[in-house]
Write an enzyme that holds these catalytic residues in place. Structure first.
Site, PDB file in Angstrom:
ATOM      1  N   LYS A  77      25.165  -6.839  -2.115  1.00  0.00           N
ATOM      2  CA  LYS A  77      26.596  -7.096  -2.273  1.00  0.00           C
ATOM      3  C   LYS A  77      27.413  -6.488  -1.137  1.00  0.00           C
ATOM      4  CE  LYS A  77      25.988  -6.855  -7.303  1.00  0.00           C
ATOM      5  NZ  LYS A  77      26.397  -6.152  -8.551  1.00  0.00           N
TER       6      LYS A  77
ATOM      7  N   ARG B  17      11.804   3.817   3.404  1.00  0.00           N
ATOM      8  CA  ARG B  17      11.266   2.833   4.351  1.00  0.00           C
ATOM      9  C   ARG B  17      12.416   1.901   4.722  1.00  0.00           C
ATOM     10  NH1 ARG B  17       5.869  -0.802   4.755  1.00  0.00           N
ATOM     11  NH2 ARG B  17       5.111   1.256   5.252  1.00  0.00           N
TER      12      ARG B  17
ATOM     13  N   ARG C 228       0.807  -1.211   0.000  1.00  0.00           N
ATOM     14  CA  ARG C 228       0.000   0.000   0.000  1.00  0.00           C
ATOM     15  C   ARG C 228       0.847   1.271   0.000  1.00  0.00           C
ATOM     16  NH1 ARG C 228      -2.343  -3.851   1.763  1.00  0.00           N
ATOM     17  NH2 ARG C 228      -0.713  -3.999   3.297  1.00  0.00           N
ATOM     18  N   THR C 229       1.814   1.344   0.916  1.00  0.00           N
ATOM     19  CA  THR C 229       2.578   2.583   1.047  1.00  0.00           C
ATOM     20  C   THR C 229       3.382   2.874  -0.208  1.00  0.00           C
ATOM     21  OG1 THR C 229       2.734   2.277   3.443  1.00  0.00           O
ATOM     22  CG2 THR C 229       4.308   3.782   2.432  1.00  0.00           C
TER      23      THR C 229
ATOM     24  N   HIS D  75       5.477   6.252  11.415  1.00  0.00           N
ATOM     25  CA  HIS D  75       4.961   6.116  10.054  1.00  0.00           C
ATOM     26  C   HIS D  75       4.054   7.326   9.829  1.00  0.00           C
ATOM     27  CE1 HIS D  75       3.735   4.614   6.325  1.00  0.00           C
ATOM     28  NE2 HIS D  75       3.323   3.390   6.632  1.00  0.00           N
TER      29      HIS D  75
END
Length: 318
Positions: A94, A116, A66-67, A144
């Site tokens: 890596k 995020r 969703r975000t 959030h």
């Protein structure tokens, strides 16, 4: 603050790292701006060229549906050039450090970063690495902020004035980043907040946030105007379900059921998603006309358009 005063309001924020950094008037200004963008989404062509010539990187080190889709859609609706970064398919696999990754991306001349990450504080760290505006799309179990803004925006569609409104947040309070941002934002706007859930999922920090605590869902639902259910954050709970006997027992004790809607006819049901049907609430509750969960998703695009506009340098009400 009246709409007339908001029109002349000076919004001076460069980043959105958390709602703790925003004043009540900042929040009201963002939410008022979001109303305009919500109207844009209802147009036959739901686009405005307010971010044309802006380049935005979606820097996601954690899974998201969703975000991420909401931010990307908001960016494209506004004409931005969008670059999506996924840690699972990048040089991070890596061994490249976060600092090197973001500085390499920044050297490509970007304007904004939507971040995020599973670690709290990463958005603050990014502000020390690049000159771009940083938007926190979730940092660990910390904050959030755009989720809280869209939640409050959705509440205001029902109750335009949040002062004195009773909001219950039910579920895994310990591991949720949504709950902290919502508490901060709601308290700044004058709402009363109760958190409800198992004692094993109730953190110490709630005692410092001026909220009441309940361990009785019936008592909570009888009290509130809005009930926001949170999912159990299984990925953040060490030892799986050791903090409660089973998901079935959790649902029996703290799940919102149709019987609750019949018994307490006045509260609205919300959920930031993803919903675990049969855990936080019965499936029929999620699909009922008392739930505004899909409205939250739509409003998320409008709220994120508002934030992107303001942090890109937009200084006037559209």
């Amino acid at each position: 603050m009246s709409k007339e005063k908001l029109t002349d309001y000076e919004f001076n924020q460069k980043h959105l790292l958390g709602l703790a950094d925003y004043s009540a008037d900042d929040l009201r200004y963002v939410l008022e701006q979001a109303k305009t963008f919500r109207e844009v989404l209802d147009r036959p062509v739901p686009k405005v060229p307010t971010l044309r010539d802006k380049t935005i990187v979606n820097l996601f080190y954690e899974n998201s549906t969703r975000t991420r889709l909401s931010f990307e859609l908001a960016q494209k609706r506004m004409g931005a050039d969008v670059v999506n970064f996924s840690a699972g398919t990048s040089s991070a696999k890596k061994g490249e450090s976060l600092k090197d990754t973001i500085q390499n991306i920044s050297s490509m001349k970007i304007d904004m970063v939507v971040s995020r990450h599973e670690s709290p504080g990463v958005p603050h760290f990014l502000t020390r690495c690049v000159d771009a505006a940083i938007i926190n799309a979730g940092d660990g179990a910390h904050e959030h902020p755009t989720q809280a803004l869209l939640d409050i925006f959705t509440m205001q569609q029902i109750y335009p004035e949040m002062k004195g409104k009773k909001v219950a947040i039910i579920g895994d309070i310990s591991h949720s980043r949504v709950v902290r941002s919502n508490i901060i934002g709601l308290k700044k706007l004058g709402a009363d907040v109760v958190v409800c859930g198992p004692k094993s999922l109730m953190p110490v920090f709630v005692e410092t946030m001026d909220v009441d605590v309940s361990y009785d869902i019936d008592e909570t639902l009888a009290w509130c105007d809005i009930a926001m259910a949170l999912r159990i954050q299984m990925e953040r709970i060490t030892g799986g379900t050791d903090l409660f006997p089973s998901l079935r027992e959790y649902h029996e004790t703290f799940g919102i059921k149709m019987s609750h809607l019949e018994k307490y006819p006045n509260f609205t049901v919300m959920h930031p998603g993803p919903i675990n049907r049969g855990v936080e609430m019965e499936s029929l509750v999620a699909d009922s006309d008392r739930a505004v969960i899909l409205n939250q998703v739509t409003n998320g695009v409008a709220v994120r358009m508002a934030i992107l506009y303001l942090l890109s340098g937009g200084s006037r009400m559209l």
